[in-house]
Design an enzyme around this catalytic site. Structure first.
Site, PDB file in Angstrom:
ATOM      1  N   GLY A  13      -0.261 -12.400  12.429  1.00  0.00           N
ATOM      2  CA  GLY A  13      -1.070 -13.540  12.099  1.00  0.00           C
ATOM      3  C   GLY A  13      -1.982 -13.910  13.128  1.00  0.00           C
ATOM      4  O   GLY A  13      -2.622 -15.080  13.083  1.00  0.00           O
ATOM      5  N   ASN A  55       6.363  -6.073  12.289  1.00  0.00           N
ATOM      6  CA  ASN A  55       5.805  -5.674  10.981  1.00  0.00           C
ATOM      7  C   ASN A  55       5.845  -6.899   9.715  1.00  0.00           C
ATOM      8  O   ASN A  55       6.337  -8.019  10.052  1.00  0.00           O
ATOM      9  CB  ASN A  55       6.507  -4.428  10.493  1.00  0.00           C
ATOM     10  CG  ASN A  55       5.586  -3.428   9.420  1.00  0.00           C
ATOM     11  OD1 ASN A  55       5.059  -3.742   8.754  1.00  0.00           O
ATOM     12  ND2 ASN A  55       5.658  -2.194   9.781  1.00  0.00           N
ATOM     13  N   VAL A  73       0.782  -1.149   0.043  1.00  0.00           N
ATOM     14  CA  VAL A  73      -0.028   0.040  -0.174  1.00  0.00           C
ATOM     15  C   VAL A  73       0.722   1.302   0.008  1.00  0.00           C
ATOM     16  O   VAL A  73       0.621   2.200  -0.660  1.00  0.00           O
ATOM     17  CB  VAL A  73      -0.931   0.004   1.151  1.00  0.00           C
ATOM     18  CG1 VAL A  73      -1.687   1.420   1.491  1.00  0.00           C
ATOM     19  CG2 VAL A  73      -2.079  -1.114   0.950  1.00  0.00           C
ATOM     20  N   CYS A 115       8.555  -0.189   7.664  1.00  0.00           N
ATOM     21  CA  CYS A 115       7.718  -0.369   6.577  1.00  0.00           C
ATOM     22  C   CYS A 115       8.689  -0.972   5.171  1.00  0.00           C
ATOM     23  O   CYS A 115       9.610  -0.016   4.913  1.00  0.00           O
ATOM     24  CB  CYS A 115       6.975   0.803   6.098  1.00  0.00           C
ATOM     25  SG  CYS A 115       5.907   0.551   4.883  1.00  0.00           S
TER      26      CYS A 115
END
Ligand SMILES: Cc1cc2nc3c(=O)[nH]c(=O)nc-3n(C[C@H](O)[C@H](O)[C@H](O)COP(=O)(O)O)c2cc1C
Length: 306
Positions: A249, A197, A76, A135
């Site tokens: 998860g 992350n 994204v 990220c």
């Protein structure tokens, strides 16, 4: 323990007091209001909103999501309207949900992160910030800071000077030894670390003979990453004194308890929100029932039992 006695689920991260250890993971829960039809937000320990940067970001070109076995890849790329938009247009709408509001912060220089923190600091309803130094989906999305001790330290130090309340540093799993990075963040003033992350991944469409994502590589999340995340939480919880927040998860109460036994004081739920938008409430209830079944009066007793 008698069945009618409710266990205490309250946990504390820095100065942030939560009614239970269940939080939502950034980028998977919008600003909260998208989920308010599915559950009362006050049932959450905290909700973490989208990654926020100094300037607005459009994110990466499409396609930027792909399904993979027991997981998904995303790229994204931190799409958001920037911190000033949050302060002026979003904050007033989300501050009254009756749960702890946490803002996830990203940047490409330590000073960017600090400036975002400085602009958020006057908003008393923001109880904590979670600094994303991990990220993998944007060129300068912070992962560079999360893969070296010096980078983690520089960002944490800069934000610490600008931010008076709880400071959580979110770590990348794309490293050889996550405990070193966790220690660097702790040494520079973090009140807690959260991990993990997404893991860097890639998938190819063999008919089109093209990568599934416009960025070629992206971040893997969902149940596929859980054993990696549990291992890293277990290692990190033994390496630092500050609370560890576990994620990666988690899709059920069973998964949440697994992380807590491995050392997590609190947990975050990410990709599972896309599959079942009420999953967090179910997780809180399951944890409570599990405590009753196991004679656990206070959830803090089980943190790091392994
Ligand atoms: C679509 C998407 C967007 C995300 N955006 C962010 C973000 O803005 N900031 C951040 O720190 N993590 C972001 N993440 C990572 C998640 O918060 C989480 O760390 C990761 O997905 C692992 O947890 P999960 O397996 O429960 O999803 C994003 C994940 C997904 C799937």
């Amino acid at each position: 323990m008698e069945n009618n006695i409710k266990p205490c689920l309250a946990v504390k991260v820095g100065s942030m007091e939560m009614r239970n250890p269940v939080m939502t993971a950034s980028g998977t829960f919008g600003y909260g209001w998208e989920f308010s039809d599915f559950m009362p937000l006050e049932t959450l320990g905290a909700f973490i909103v989208k990654g926020t940067t100094l300037a607005p970001r459009e994110g990466n070109p499409y396609p930027r999501m792909a399904e993979t076995p027991s997981g998904m890849l995303n790229a994204v790329g931190l799409q958001n309207k920037g911190v000033d938009y949050f302060v002026n247009n979003i904050y007033n709408m989300v501050k009254g949900y009756g749960s702890n509001l946490v803002v996830n912060v990203s940047g490409s220089q330590p000073e960017d992160y600090a400036e975002v923190a400085r602009r958020l600091a006057p908003l008393d309803g923001v109880k904590a910030i979670e600094v994303n130094i991990s990220c993998p989906n944007v060129k300068q999305g912070g992962m560079a800071f999360g893969t070296t001790c010096a980078g983690a330290e520089a960002v944490t130090k800069a934000v610490r000077q600008a931010w008076p309340r709880t400071l959580i540093v979110k770590l990348s799993p794309n490293v050889t030894d996550i405990t070193e990075i966790a220690r660097a963040a702790e040494g520079a003033g973090a009140d807690a670390v959260s991990l993990i992350n997404t893991l860097m991944g890639m998938a190819v469409d063999v008919e089109r003979r093209r990568p599934m994502l416009s960025t070629v590589t992206g971040g893997l999340s969902g149940p596929a990453v859980r054993p990696v995340a549990v291992r890293m939480v277990w290692q990190t919880a033994k390496a630092v004194k500050i609370p560890v927040i576990g994620l990666g998860g988690i899709a059920s109460g069973r998964d949440a308890i697994e992380f807590m036994l491995a050392g997590a004081r609190a947990i975050e739920v990410g990709t599972a929100n896309f599959i079942n938008p009420a999953v967090c409430v179910e997780i809180v209830d399951w944890i409570s029932d599990w405590c009753v079944r196991h004679g656990v009066k206070d959830i803090n007793e089980i943190v790091g039992e392994i």
